[in-house]
Motif scaffolding. Structure first.
Motif, PDB file in Angstrom:
ATOM      1  N   SER A  89       2.844   6.230  -7.003  1.00 26.48           N
ATOM      2  CA  SER A  89       1.908   7.031  -7.799  1.00 26.48           C
ATOM      3  C   SER A  89       2.202   8.517  -7.632  1.00 26.48           C
ATOM      4  O   SER A  89       1.976   9.306  -8.553  1.00 26.48           O
ATOM      5  CB  SER A  89       0.463   6.707  -7.424  1.00 26.48           C
ATOM      6  OG  SER A  89       0.290   6.773  -6.047  1.00 26.48           O
ATOM      7  N   ALA A 121       2.460   1.648  -3.347  1.00 23.34           N
ATOM      8  CA  ALA A 121       1.514   2.146  -4.352  1.00 23.34           C
ATOM      9  C   ALA A 121       1.357   3.660  -4.226  1.00 23.34           C
ATOM     10  O   ALA A 121       1.374   4.379  -5.231  1.00 23.34           O
ATOM     11  CB  ALA A 121       0.164   1.453  -4.187  1.00 23.34           C
ATOM     12  N   VAL A 172      -0.749  -2.500  -6.777  1.00 24.06           N
ATOM     13  CA  VAL A 172      -2.210  -2.643  -6.736  1.00 24.06           C
ATOM     14  C   VAL A 172      -2.597  -4.082  -7.054  1.00 24.06           C
ATOM     15  O   VAL A 172      -3.541  -4.628  -6.462  1.00 24.06           O
ATOM     16  CB  VAL A 172      -2.866  -1.643  -7.710  1.00 24.06           C
ATOM     17  CG1 VAL A 172      -4.355  -1.884  -7.789  1.00 24.06           C
ATOM     18  CG2 VAL A 172      -2.601  -0.230  -7.249  1.00 24.06           C
ATOM     19  N   THR A 190       3.373   1.115  -9.389  1.00 27.62           N
ATOM     20  CA  THR A 190       2.027   1.329  -8.847  1.00 27.62           C
ATOM     21  C   THR A 190       1.099   0.190  -9.238  1.00 27.62           C
ATOM     22  O   THR A 190       0.416  -0.389  -8.391  1.00 27.62           O
ATOM     23  CB  THR A 190       1.445   2.646  -9.397  1.00 27.62           C
ATOM     24  OG1 THR A 190       2.417   3.665  -9.250  1.00 27.62           O
ATOM     25  CG2 THR A 190       0.192   3.030  -8.665  1.00 27.62           C
ATOM     26  N   GLN A 218      -4.306  -7.509 -14.178  1.00 27.94           N
ATOM     27  CA  GLN A 218      -3.780  -6.147 -14.008  1.00 27.94           C
ATOM     28  C   GLN A 218      -2.339  -6.059 -14.500  1.00 27.94           C
ATOM     29  O   GLN A 218      -1.964  -5.165 -15.246  1.00 27.94           O
ATOM     30  CB  GLN A 218      -3.856  -5.786 -12.524  1.00 27.94           C
ATOM     31  CG  GLN A 218      -3.017  -4.599 -12.122  1.00 27.94           C
ATOM     32  CD  GLN A 218      -3.878  -3.388 -11.883  1.00 27.94           C
ATOM     33  OE1 GLN A 218      -5.047  -3.379 -12.194  1.00 27.94           O
ATOM     34  NE2 GLN A 218      -3.280  -2.365 -11.340  1.00 27.94           N
ATOM     35  N   ALA A 274       0.839  -1.197   0.000  1.00 29.31           N
ATOM     36  CA  ALA A 274       0.000   0.000   0.000  1.00 29.31           C
ATOM     37  C   ALA A 274       0.874   1.247   0.000  1.00 29.31           C
ATOM     38  O   ALA A 274       0.652   2.193  -0.776  1.00 29.31           O
ATOM     39  CB  ALA A 274      -0.929  -0.012   1.207  1.00 29.31           C
TER      40      ALA A 274
END
Lengths: 190, 338
Positions: free
Chosen positions: A17, A13, A40, A36, A56, A10
């Motif tokens: 970002s 990420a 995720v 990122t 993803q 987390a």
């Protein structure tokens, strides 16, 4: 253990970002985007949706961002300079925009209270559940999205393509002519 | 310590042992085989038949000067070889290498990561390998490297589509993403390459492109780009690219063997326990050796494609063929023939 992994990815990420939007070099920004997306994807796996996590990485990190990088390298984009990057007027648009967004989110919470979030059921995130939902309940939206993507692809192809018989002769030469011209040029060389 | 964790680490150690040795062995095989194909002796001075040549090469790589170009992007330049190794040494975790093993009342599936997403995880991780090539090309700050990196990104994207579609067709009759299920399916049916010969052909051609091997080694293309994306790399960093290339080849070969040639299983052989595990692992390694030999044979037999030919083959031939294969397999599955 799971909490520990969650905290690491987390944080990764969020930090990566931030780098995406703040770094001045487009290549570094793109690579941070990969980090990122990967983080995720790990969060998806922790939520019990490994299929979404794998997709993803496969689609976004493995294909789309590669194309970003391809374009950046093809155009040989350099580091963004101070002058181009800091448009003063941007600030005056960004602040009201952010305020409106925060206000809207606040309004939703104020009107409806904290949303009662249901945990994802294994049935919902399983491949079978997802496919069944897509091809039965949401078949029409699914097909429309497909059509939209097709239109976008055709549009991009038409926009990028120069007419071969353009009046100014800027269109690509047919292959045989090109070869003949090259040979003629080589022979003309002393 | 948690027994499941110990089992996973041991299984990873086995697979790591197999895959880390691919590069040095292939170094010797490739040079000797290409010499044989070109009718010359090849490296035959170090040890019997030149077998210790990989050791000599490794020592040379370690003692060479490690040069970083002055104008290079230092961070990305250092990161690129590491990024090449990461996907190479993670993709093989989903390759099964034997039947379930029962140790002390506990059933251990002989695959490092028995995850439901199986093949998708493999494709996802291997699709990240392109970043090392692209970043190496960009960070070197050299026009040959940059061209190699650009070619790598376009080529890998183009061939990944056909590769993925040919893999998806294999999953249709099996109804599962797990490679273990695909092997089990092939134990009861005929090996997949017979009904899906078209898909196998697409997979084969696309895997040459995905691993940047001749006839599709455009990102390196020595005759045009010096050495393409790794022109500036020397010493151990160059060796890392070398290692990653061969490990990727072996991982993709292992995937192909598992999808189309029954993986660790042999027709008519149903052994259990430790004997089954050992026979399974040896069978997988034997099939891998055959695949690697094909890689070498193709590399020294075919000339390199031109870039426009490469793109035309990928988009106008392989992609339609893989879609056709997907439709055919879907129809055959529906008709109950598979």
């Amino acid at each position: 253990m799971e909490t520990f992994i969650f905290l690491i990815f987390a944080a990764l990420a969020v930090v990566s970002s931030l780098v995406v939007v703040m770094h001045r070099s487009p290549v570094y920004a793109t690579m941070s985007l990969v980090v990122t997306l990967f983080s995720v994807a790990v969060l998806f796996v922790l939520l019990g949706a490994p299929f979404l996590g794998a997709l993803q990485i496969l689609i976004y990190a493995g294909a789309i961002v590669v194309l970003f990088l391809f374009v950046i390298m093809l155009l040989n984009l350099q580091k963004e300079g101070e002058a181009a990057g800091r448009w003063r007027g941007q600030l005056w648009v960004a602040i009201p925009g952010a305020l409106i967004f925060i206000g809207m989110v606040g309004l939703v919470f104020w009107r409806q209270g904290a949303p009662d979030l249901q945990p994802l059921t294994p049935d919902l995130v399983s491949l079978k559940g997802l496919a069944t939902a897509l091809f039965t309940d949401y078949l029409l939206p699914f097909e429309i999205v497909g059509l939209l993507l097709l239109v976008a692809v055709i549009g991009a192809t038409v926009a990028a393509r120069r007419a071969p018989d353009a009046a100014d002769g800027s269109g690509p030469l047919p292959r045989e002519d090109f070869v003949a011209e090259e040979t003629a040029r080589k022979e003309a060389r002393p | 310590m948690n027994p499941a964790l110990v089992a996973t680490l041991l299984k990873y150690a086995v697979m790591f042992g197999v895959f880390i040795n691919v590069a040095p062995i292939m170094n010797w095989v490739e040079r000797r085989a290409c010499a044989y194909i070109q009718d010359r002796p090849g490296p035959n001075r170090v040890g019997p038949l030149g077998l210790f040549q990989p050791l000599a090469d490794a020592a040379k790589f370690m003692f060479k000067e490690d040069v970083t170009p002055a104008a290079a992007d230092k961070l990305l330049y250092l990161m690129a070889p590491v990024l090449a190794l990461l996907p190479a040494f993670t993709t093989f975790v989903i390759i099964p290498f034997g039947p379930d093993l029962t140790v002390g009342g506990r059933t251990i599936p002989l695959v490092v990561a028995p995850v439901d997403t199986g093949v998708l995880l493999f494709l996802a991780l291997s699709s990240l390998a392109v970043y090392s090539l692209v970043l190496a090309g960009y960070a070197s700050n050299n026009k040959f490297s940059l061209l190699g990196g650009i070619r790598a990104s376009a080529q890998l994207i183009s061939y990944e589509l056909a590769l993925t579609l040919s893999v998806l067709a294999v999953l249709l009759p099996v109804n599962s993403f797990r490679l273990a299920d695909i092997v089990a399916y092939q134990q009861t049916h005929v090996w997949n390459f017979i009904p899906q010969i078209l898909g196998f052909f697409v997979f084969l051609v696309a895997s040459f492109a995905e691993t940047n091997r001749l006839p599709f080694d455009l990102p390196e293309a020595e005759s045009e780009l010096i050495a393409g994306f790794h022109t500036e790399y020397s010493a151990m960093r160059f060796a890392a690219f070398f290692q990653a290339e061969y490990t990727n080849m072996a991982a993709l070969a292992a995937l192909g063997v598992t999808l189309f040639f029954g993986g660790w299983s042999l027709p008519g052989v149903h052994l259990g326990g430790w004997l089954g595990a050992i026979v399974g692992l040896v069978t997988l390694i034997a099939k891998l050796c055959v695949c690697m030999a094909v890689f070498v044979w193709v590399r020294w037999t075919f000339p390199r494609f031109r870039y426009d030919q490469l793109m035309r083959l990928g988009w106008k031939v392989l992609l339609p063929l893989s879609i056709l294969n997907l439709i055919l397999v879907a129809a055959m599955t529906l008709a109950g023939w598979l």
